[in-house]
Write a protein that holds these residues in place. Structure first.
Motif, short mmCIF file in Angstrom:
data_model
loop_
_atom_site.label_atom_id
_atom_site.label_comp_id
_atom_site.label_asym_id
_atom_site.label_seq_id
_atom_site.Cartn_x
_atom_site.Cartn_y
_atom_site.Cartn_z
N ASN A 31 52.09 103.80 23.75
CA ASN A 31 51.99 102.24 23.56
C ASN A 31 53.11 101.67 22.70
OD1 ASN A 31 51.54 102.03 20.27
ND2 ASN A 31 50.94 104.47 21.19
N ILE A 32 52.97 100.19 22.40
CA ILE A 32 53.98 99.58 22.37
C ILE A 32 54.66 100.12 21.28
CG2 ILE A 32 52.54 97.64 20.81
CD1 ILE A 32 54.23 95.74 21.91
N ASN A 33 53.80 100.88 20.02
CA ASN A 33 54.89 101.34 19.05
C ASN A 33 55.41 102.66 19.45
OD1 ASN A 33 53.32 99.16 17.11
ND2 ASN A 33 51.92 100.49 17.15
N THR A 34 55.89 103.35 20.04
CA THR A 34 56.14 104.04 20.47
C THR A 34 57.61 103.67 20.63
OG1 THR A 34 54.28 105.79 20.99
CG2 THR A 34 56.01 106.53 21.81
N LYS A 35 58.54 104.15 20.47
CA LYS A 35 60.01 102.85 21.43
C LYS A 35 61.16 104.55 21.80
CE LYS A 35 58.46 99.01 18.53
NZ LYS A 35 58.20 98.50 20.17
N ARG A 36 61.15 104.66 22.45
CA ARG A 36 62.29 105.92 22.25
C ARG A 36 63.80 104.80 23.70
NH1 ARG A 36 61.47 111.30 21.93
NH2 ARG A 36 63.35 111.30 22.36
N LYS A 109 63.55 89.78 26.47
CA LYS A 109 62.59 88.84 25.97
C LYS A 109 61.78 88.05 26.66
CE LYS A 109 63.68 90.61 21.61
NZ LYS A 109 63.33 91.58 21.83
N GLU A 110 62.15 87.17 27.54
CA GLU A 110 61.43 86.62 28.98
C GLU A 110 60.27 87.38 29.79
OE1 GLU A 110 60.92 82.94 29.55
OE2 GLU A 110 61.63 82.70 28.00
N CYS A 111 60.84 88.69 29.49
CA CYS A 111 60.43 89.77 30.41
C CYS A 111 59.57 90.40 29.20
CB CYS A 111 60.74 90.66 31.26
SG CYS A 111 62.64 90.25 32.50
N GLY A 112 59.05 90.00 28.92
CA GLY A 112 57.21 90.26 27.63
C GLY A 112 58.29 91.58 27.04
N ILE A 113 59.30 92.08 26.73
CA ILE A 113 59.77 93.13 25.24
C ILE A 113 59.92 92.27 24.44
CG2 ILE A 113 62.17 94.32 24.86
CD1 ILE A 113 61.93 95.43 27.59
N LYS A 114 59.41 92.97 23.34
CA LYS A 114 58.94 92.39 21.77
C LYS A 114 60.06 94.07 20.91
CE LYS A 114 54.29 90.08 22.34
NZ LYS A 114 54.34 90.17 24.03
N SER A 115 60.30 94.68 22.09
CA SER A 115 61.16 95.26 20.59
C SER A 115 62.34 94.79 20.06
CB SER A 115 61.16 96.92 21.43
OG SER A 115 60.24 96.95 21.62
N THR A 116 62.86 95.17 18.96
CA THR A 116 64.07 94.48 18.70
C THR A 116 65.44 95.47 19.90
OG1 THR A 116 63.50 94.44 16.43
CG2 THR A 116 65.72 94.62 16.95
N ILE A 117 66.17 94.52 20.30
CA ILE A 117 67.59 95.14 21.34
C ILE A 117 68.38 94.54 19.98
CG2 ILE A 117 68.12 94.58 23.72
CD1 ILE A 117 65.78 93.73 24.48
N PRO A 118 69.40 96.12 19.80
CA PRO A 118 70.28 95.38 19.37
C PRO A 118 72.22 94.63 19.84
CG PRO A 118 70.47 97.44 20.06
CD PRO A 118 69.15 97.26 20.18
N PRO A 119 72.45 94.30 19.17
CA PRO A 119 73.00 92.99 20.35
C PRO A 119 74.56 93.33 20.49
CG PRO A 119 72.87 92.32 17.55
CD PRO A 119 72.14 93.32 17.86
N TYR A 120 74.42 94.23 20.82
CA TYR A 120 75.57 94.99 21.26
C TYR A 120 75.61 95.42 22.73
CZ TYR A 120 75.54 96.20 16.30
OH TYR A 120 75.74 95.51 14.82
N PRO A 121 77.50 96.08 23.59
CA PRO A 121 77.24 95.74 25.31
C PRO A 121 76.67 97.31 25.30
CG PRO A 121 79.85 94.80 24.08
CD PRO A 121 78.78 94.98 22.88
N SER A 122 76.62 97.84 24.49
CA SER A 122 75.94 99.03 24.48
C SER A 122 74.58 99.29 25.32
CB SER A 122 76.28 100.61 23.78
OG SER A 122 75.14 99.45 22.79
N ILE A 123 73.47 98.20 25.31
CA ILE A 123 72.59 97.79 25.70
C ILE A 123 72.11 97.80 26.66
CG2 ILE A 123 71.44 96.22 23.51
CD1 ILE A 123 71.64 94.24 25.48
N ALA A 124 73.46 97.58 27.74
CA ALA A 124 73.87 97.56 29.06
C ALA A 124 73.44 99.13 29.91
CB ALA A 124 75.42 97.20 29.53
N LEU A 125 74.15 99.95 29.06
CA LEU A 125 73.50 101.42 29.33
C LEU A 125 72.55 102.14 28.43
CD1 LEU A 125 77.32 102.78 29.20
CD2 LEU A 125 76.20 101.59 30.90
N GLY A 126 71.37 101.57 28.30
CA GLY A 126 69.94 102.09 27.62
C GLY A 126 69.81 102.07 26.05
N SER A 127 71.04 102.26 25.41
CA SER A 127 70.61 102.39 23.98
C SER A 127 69.64 101.30 23.61
CB SER A 127 72.14 101.69 22.92
OG SER A 127 72.58 100.46 23.38
N ALA A 128 69.00 100.38 23.78
CA ALA A 128 67.48 99.86 22.98
C ALA A 128 66.82 101.55 23.69
CB ALA A 128 67.52 98.73 23.41
N ASP A 129 65.62 101.09 21.73
CA ASP A 129 64.33 101.73 21.94
C ASP A 129 63.38 100.86 22.32
OD1 ASP A 129 65.44 104.32 20.89
OD2 ASP A 129 66.03 103.51 18.63
#
Length: 298
Positions: A31-36, A109-129
């Motif tokens: 579910n959407i509240n379980t983030k990794r 976000k356009e693709c439906g991701i509502k979780s907070t995505i940190p504004p850092y280049p590391s998200i390219a490697l999947g650092s976001a929960d």
């Protein structure tokens, strides 16, 4: 373990497994509240932004070292399609440096991701929960031929006399062109055919047209695999409830999560009552620029 399987055309949920055993582990990992942290399963979203902005499967990405803010990423580069198939980190960091972090976040976000995505280049490697259900929805644009669809559970509610009290329909919207969706699907087929997910073929013998992406976080805290056939999209997460605990002696998502996906597709393809055709093909768009597609080799 968390597992979610949907029809990518209408968003209907086919299977939702929140954990290994409801009696013992009641925590729902879907579910959407379980983030990794999502690891390299985020890369197809970034690569899609690249394709939308003129990058092609043949575009050559440089090798490392490449600066990622406060960290330097090393490794080899190569054609965009090969970088995705083998999940080469320098290619993803190079691309996000060219496209911009905020543009990548806005597209997610356009693709439906509502979780907070940190504004850092590391998200390219999947650092976001991010939750599994959000990631599966985001991937729906690939087998959905450009349309993003939100998973839903109930078609209709009837009373005991069969009178329909309520009906429900998929929430969908076009987020990329059909041609771009096909280009991305073609590149993600490389993951399965010869890349990090090749054991689907060699070890599990799952045939037919398949595409997907593996994902692994630091020290194997999380293993992911999200993949699809033309008619069925499914995602798997495997890890410990506390990310401090790691799974040793594994290559990550390809061994932690992908086998569950492969076993599921083995059974689905063998059960004719489910009407999921293992011989179905990804539809080639009429307006596709054929120069953007070629046969990649390992």
């Amino acid at each position: 373990v968390g597992f979610l399987s949907i029809d990518p055309q209408n968003g209907g949920v086919k299977a939702w497994v929140g954990g290994s055993n409801l009696k013992t582990f009641k925590f729902d990992h879907v579910n959407i509240n379980t983030k990794r942290q999502v690891g390299s399963t985020f890369k197809p979203l970034l690569y899609t932004v690249g394709v939308m902005n003129g990058y092609t499967p043949e575009t050559v990405f440089p090798s490392g070292p490449i600066n990622m803010g406060n960290k330097v990423i090393t490794g080899t580069g190569g054609p965009m399609a090969i970088c995705l198939a083998y999940s080469k980190n320098p290619g993803a960091v190079f691309l996000i440096n060219q496209l911009g972090v905020q543009r990548t976040i806005d597209f997610a976000k356009e693709c439906g991701i509502k979780s907070t995505i940190p504004p850092y280049p590391s998200i390219a490697l999947g650092s976001a929960d991010i939750s599994l259900v959000e990631m599966v929805q985001a991937y729906s644009m690939f087998p959905g031929r450009g349309f993003n669809v939100k998973p839903y559970f109930i078609d209709r509610i009837e009373d005991r006399n069969g009178n329909v009290l309520a009906t429900f329909h998929a929430e969908s919207k076009e987020v990329i062109s059909e041609a771009d969706a096909y280009v991305m699907t073609k590149m993600m087929q490389g993951v399965v055919d010869f890349g990090t997910g090749r054991a689907i073929r060699s070890a599990f013998g799952v045939n037919g047209e398949l595409a997907g992406k593996t994902g692994t976080t630091n020290d194997n805290a999380d293993g992911w695999f999200i993949g699809f056939s033309p008619q069925l999209l499914s995602g798997v997460w495997v890890g410990c409830d506390d990310p401090f605990l790691r799974l040793l002696n594994t290559t990550g998502g390809a061994q932690m999560a992908m086998p569950a996906w492969a076993y599921y597709y083995q059974q689905v393809f063998n059960d004719k009552k489910l009407n999921v055709d293992p011989l179905s093909k990804f539809v080639v768009p009429e307006n596709l620029n054929n120069e953007a597609i070629y046969d990649y080799e390992a």
